[in-house]
Design a protein around this motif. Structure first.
Motif, mmCIF file in Angstrom:
data_model
loop_
_atom_site.group_PDB
_atom_site.id
_atom_site.type_symbol
_atom_site.label_atom_id
_atom_site.label_comp_id
_atom_site.label_asym_id
_atom_site.label_seq_id
_atom_site.Cartn_x
_atom_site.Cartn_y
_atom_site.Cartn_z
ATOM 1 N N LEU A 43 0.860 -1.178 0.000
ATOM 2 C CA LEU A 43 0.000 0.000 0.000
ATOM 3 C C LEU A 43 0.897 1.229 0.000
ATOM 4 O O LEU A 43 1.753 1.370 0.877
ATOM 5 C CB LEU A 43 -0.898 0.004 1.238
ATOM 6 C CG LEU A 43 -1.760 -1.242 1.449
ATOM 7 C CD1 LEU A 43 -2.409 -1.212 2.838
ATOM 8 C CD2 LEU A 43 -2.822 -1.353 0.375
ATOM 9 N N GLU A 63 0.740 5.345 -0.064
ATOM 10 C CA GLU A 63 -0.064 6.563 0.035
ATOM 11 C C GLU A 63 0.633 7.734 -0.642
ATOM 12 O O GLU A 63 1.866 7.785 -0.719
ATOM 13 C CB GLU A 63 -0.330 6.936 1.505
ATOM 14 C CG GLU A 63 -1.000 5.859 2.339
ATOM 15 C CD GLU A 63 -0.013 5.068 3.150
ATOM 16 O OE1 GLU A 63 -0.405 4.560 4.234
ATOM 17 O OE2 GLU A 63 1.142 4.941 2.719
ATOM 18 N N CYS A 93 -4.200 5.929 -2.303
ATOM 19 C CA CYS A 93 -3.508 4.736 -1.828
ATOM 20 C C CYS A 93 -3.500 3.725 -2.960
ATOM 21 O O CYS A 93 -4.548 3.161 -3.300
ATOM 22 C CB CYS A 93 -4.197 4.168 -0.598
ATOM 23 S SG CYS A 93 -3.548 2.569 -0.058
ATOM 24 N N TRP A 129 -8.735 4.219 6.158
ATOM 25 C CA TRP A 129 -7.764 5.272 6.454
ATOM 26 C C TRP A 129 -7.744 5.482 7.962
ATOM 27 O O TRP A 129 -8.790 5.643 8.585
ATOM 28 C CB TRP A 129 -8.146 6.579 5.759
ATOM 29 C CG TRP A 129 -7.985 6.560 4.276
ATOM 30 C CD1 TRP A 129 -8.966 6.298 3.353
ATOM 31 C CD2 TRP A 129 -6.786 6.812 3.540
ATOM 32 N NE1 TRP A 129 -8.445 6.360 2.086
ATOM 33 C CE2 TRP A 129 -7.108 6.688 2.168
ATOM 34 C CE3 TRP A 129 -5.484 7.130 3.884
ATOM 35 C CZ2 TRP A 129 -6.167 6.872 1.155
ATOM 36 C CZ3 TRP A 129 -4.551 7.313 2.889
ATOM 37 C CH2 TRP A 129 -4.890 7.182 1.534
ATOM 38 N N THR A 152 -7.078 1.585 -6.553
ATOM 39 C CA THR A 152 -6.666 2.717 -5.724
ATOM 40 C C THR A 152 -7.789 3.133 -4.787
ATOM 41 O O THR A 152 -8.959 3.178 -5.176
ATOM 42 C CB THR A 152 -6.259 3.902 -6.611
ATOM 43 O OG1 THR A 152 -5.167 3.497 -7.448
ATOM 44 C CG2 THR A 152 -5.819 5.087 -5.773
ATOM 45 N N TYR A 165 -2.629 6.924 7.337
ATOM 46 C CA TYR A 165 -2.226 5.609 6.843
ATOM 47 C C TYR A 165 -3.371 4.950 6.099
ATOM 48 O O TYR A 165 -4.522 4.986 6.547
ATOM 49 C CB TYR A 165 -1.824 4.698 8.006
ATOM 50 C CG TYR A 165 -0.638 5.187 8.796
ATOM 51 C CD1 TYR A 165 -0.818 5.985 9.916
ATOM 52 C CD2 TYR A 165 0.659 4.832 8.431
ATOM 53 C CE1 TYR A 165 0.271 6.427 10.652
ATOM 54 C CE2 TYR A 165 1.751 5.266 9.165
ATOM 55 C CZ TYR A 165 1.542 6.076 10.271
ATOM 56 O OH TYR A 165 2.620 6.505 11.007
ATOM 57 N N CYS A 166 -3.038 4.336 4.997
ATOM 58 C CA CYS A 166 -3.959 3.465 4.286
ATOM 59 C C CYS A 166 -3.785 2.062 4.848
ATOM 60 O O CYS A 166 -2.658 1.636 5.145
ATOM 61 C CB CYS A 166 -3.602 3.497 2.808
ATOM 62 S SG CYS A 166 -4.480 2.311 1.773
ATOM 63 N N GLY A 223 0.173 0.971 4.928
ATOM 64 C CA GLY A 223 1.127 1.716 4.141
ATOM 65 C C GLY A 223 2.092 2.456 5.045
ATOM 66 O O GLY A 223 2.026 2.348 6.280
ATOM 67 N N THR A 260 1.228 9.155 4.993
ATOM 68 C CA THR A 260 1.462 10.448 4.351
ATOM 69 C C THR A 260 1.021 11.541 5.318
ATOM 70 O O THR A 260 -0.032 11.447 5.937
ATOM 71 C CB THR A 260 0.721 10.546 2.995
ATOM 72 O OG1 THR A 260 1.088 11.760 2.332
ATOM 73 C CG2 THR A 260 -0.784 10.476 3.151
#
Length: 122
Positions: free
Chosen positions: A4, A6, A22, A36, A77, A94-95, A113, A116
């Motif tokens: 994953l 992001e 993501c 998320w 995505t 976070y994803c 992930g 971001t």
């Protein structure tokens, strides 16, 4: 192997919008639970939004009406559209994914992930 990645974070002023993406591999967003989660220093993780394998979405009360989770099956995505951002939305986002139906806990995912950063200034 599930990966994953992001993107889309950044620094914005309060009231502005951002869209997080993501990119998923090894898991099909339309078939599994995707979400998320955000975390800021000194605060517990918060499940921001989640979408299950039949497209049902849930949101944290703190973001209802401002954030929208969606997925593009063709692109594999997951997205998080964030509007009317507030300083309290500042966090690492976070994803996360699960290769089974959504679990009871909104932050319980086996795959994550790298995150971001979203920073909202007043």
């Amino acid at each position: 192997q599930v990966q994953l990645v992001e993107s889309g974070g950044g620094s914005v002023q309060a009231g502005q919008s951002l869209r997080l993406s993501c990119a998923a591999s090894g898991v099909t967003p339309s078939r599994y639970c995707m979400g998320w989660i955000r975390q800021s220093p000194g605060k517990p993780r918060e499940g921001v939004a989640r979408i299950n394998h039949i497209g049902t979405t849930t949101y944290a009360d703190s973001v209802k009406g401002r954030f929208t989770i969606s997925q593009d099956n063709a692109k594999n995505t997951l997205y998080l559209q964030m509007r009317s951002l507030k300083p309290e939305d500042t966090a690492m986002y976070y994803c996360a994914a699960d290769d089974r139906p959504c679990r009871i806990s909104v932050t319980d995912f086996p795959y994550w992930g790298q995150g971001t950063q979203v920073t909202v200034s007043s």
